[in-house]
Scaffold this motif. Structure first.
Motif: not given
Length: 96
Positions: A22-27, A62-67, A71-84
């Motif tokens: 999350h942005n807050k964790e990075i901050a 990439i930005k990933y929204k889980y809802s 505020k439910d947006t997180v940032w990570g790498k494309k390669e950290w995603l599964d095939k779905n």
């Protein structure tokens, strides 16, 4: 503060943590480096602005929204995603 150094710190933190953040964790991780120049909200906003600009140094992120909540947006790498397109358990974000 140079923008490149700021951007490099964001990448360093995401790579070091090896999971979606999350942005807050990075901050929080960056806060000590700025000697009270920013409060946590200011830093979160700056991080959000920078990451959403799609700068070349962030092309692997990439930005990933889980809802539907922003505020439910997180940032990570494309390669950290599964095939779905869902984060693999090893790289899973922490739910607030």
């Amino acid at each position: 503060m140079k923008t490149y150094n700021f951007n490099a710190q964001i990448l360093f933190i995401i790579n070091k943590e090896k999971r979606f953040l999350h942005n807050k964790e990075i901050a929080i991780a960056m806060l000590d480096h700025f000697n009270n120049k920013f409060d946590i909200i200011q830093l979160q906003n700056k991080i959000s602005i920078v990451l959403n600009r799609k700068l070349p140094q962030f092309e692997e992120l990439i930005k990933y929204k889980y809802s539907n909540a922003y505020k439910d947006t997180v940032w990570g790498k494309k390669e950290w995603l599964d095939k779905n397109g869902i984060p693999k358990s090893l790289y899973m974000y922490k739910i607030r």
